[in-house]
Design an enzyme around this catalytic site. Sequence first.
Site, PDB file in Angstrom:
ATOM      1  N   ASP A  25      26.058   5.589 -11.781  1.00  0.00           N
ATOM      2  CA  ASP A  25      24.897   5.653 -10.739  1.00  0.00           C
ATOM      3  C   ASP A  25      24.109   6.066  -9.969  1.00  0.00           C
ATOM      4  O   ASP A  25      23.343   7.391 -11.182  1.00  0.00           O
ATOM      5  CB  ASP A  25      25.662   6.158  -9.553  1.00  0.00           C
ATOM      6  CG  ASP A  25      25.236   4.790  -8.060  1.00  0.00           C
ATOM      7  OD1 ASP A  25      24.140   3.859  -9.180  1.00  0.00           O
ATOM      8  OD2 ASP A  25      25.208   4.797  -7.245  1.00  0.00           O
ATOM      9  N   HIS A  42      18.494   1.602 -17.150  1.00  0.00           N
ATOM     10  CA  HIS A  42      19.318   1.350 -18.496  1.00  0.00           C
ATOM     11  C   HIS A  42      19.402   1.809 -19.271  1.00  0.00           C
ATOM     12  O   HIS A  42      20.690   2.320 -20.148  1.00  0.00           O
ATOM     13  CB  HIS A  42      19.990   0.048 -17.812  1.00  0.00           C
ATOM     14  CG  HIS A  42      20.387  -0.869 -16.479  1.00  0.00           C
ATOM     15  ND1 HIS A  42      20.745   0.048 -15.576  1.00  0.00           N
ATOM     16  CD2 HIS A  42      19.815  -1.599 -15.759  1.00  0.00           C
ATOM     17  CE1 HIS A  42      20.776  -0.364 -14.261  1.00  0.00           C
ATOM     18  NE2 HIS A  42      19.884  -1.649 -14.405  1.00  0.00           N
ATOM     19  N   LEU A 136      39.214  10.310 -29.342  1.00  0.00           N
ATOM     20  CA  LEU A 136      39.125   9.992 -27.710  1.00  0.00           C
ATOM     21  C   LEU A 136      39.688   8.166 -27.681  1.00  0.00           C
ATOM     22  O   LEU A 136      38.860   7.591 -28.352  1.00  0.00           O
ATOM     23  CB  LEU A 136      37.440   9.643 -27.730  1.00  0.00           C
ATOM     24  CG  LEU A 136      36.952   9.408 -26.378  1.00  0.00           C
ATOM     25  CD1 LEU A 136      37.824   9.978 -24.797  1.00  0.00           C
ATOM     26  CD2 LEU A 136      35.822   9.613 -25.542  1.00  0.00           C
TER      27      LEU A 136
END
Length: 223
Positions: A25, A42, A136
């Site tokens: 956020d 963003h 991962l």
Amino acid sequence: MSSATSHLSAEARASLPQHVAVIMDGNGRWAKQRGLPRIEGHRQGAESARVIIRTAGELGIKYLTLYAFSAENWNRPKDEVDALMKYLIHYLKTETPELNKSNVRLEVIGQIYRLPENVQEHLRKSIATLSKNNGLTLVMALSYGSRIEIVDAVRRISEEVKRGKLDPADITEQVISDHLWTRNIPDPDLLIRTSGEMRVSNFLLWQISYAELVITPTLWPDF
Ligand code: IPE
Ligand code: IPE
Ligand code: MG
């Protein structure tokens, strides 16, 4: 040993979380502080994502879930949603080869069918390209909402009961976990939220029952 873990003691390495989930956020606030359009926040946030993915892989963390777009985020202005979707495609195109080099696998959770068809297409391609990797596992939460995920699980469990495949007495916590979108993913042991809000915003409500919570005031692009 990779560069990210070489300075860690054996004890520190042994206590690393297996699954880290992140509520990314603060992109909008980061842009606002600089007088830039939100999409610049963003864009910079995607840079942070690139760094955390690489670091998590180097540390030997097995799962990293990134909350990239919530089901509630569809209510944002159309321009911002469109820009985010365009940016997501750009990100998948440019990052997939890098993720592949880093042995990263990709999974998505959320209402994928609500995403524009071209986004879904790029997701399918990237998932396929990365499917053989065993480092991962990057889990992207897209159009994700925890309550709707639980509703979806309840509906599918009810169908099994209706068809006589499942006895209500046999519905356990494990049965519910096995019907969530995260069925193949262990519960997070660490949840990080950037930008200081003290809330979970409909993210992995069932799965974070025992997760440690870290909420930092740092904005996501600066994380
Ligand atoms: C998080 O940053 C990214 C997404 C939700 C897509 P925000 O866009 O929510 O940034 P703030 O909260 O307005 O600062
Ligand atoms: C949470 O951030 C969702 C994502 C990071 C994708 P939001 O900014 O959308 O959440 P609220 O509005 O602060 O709850
Ligand atoms: Mg926000």
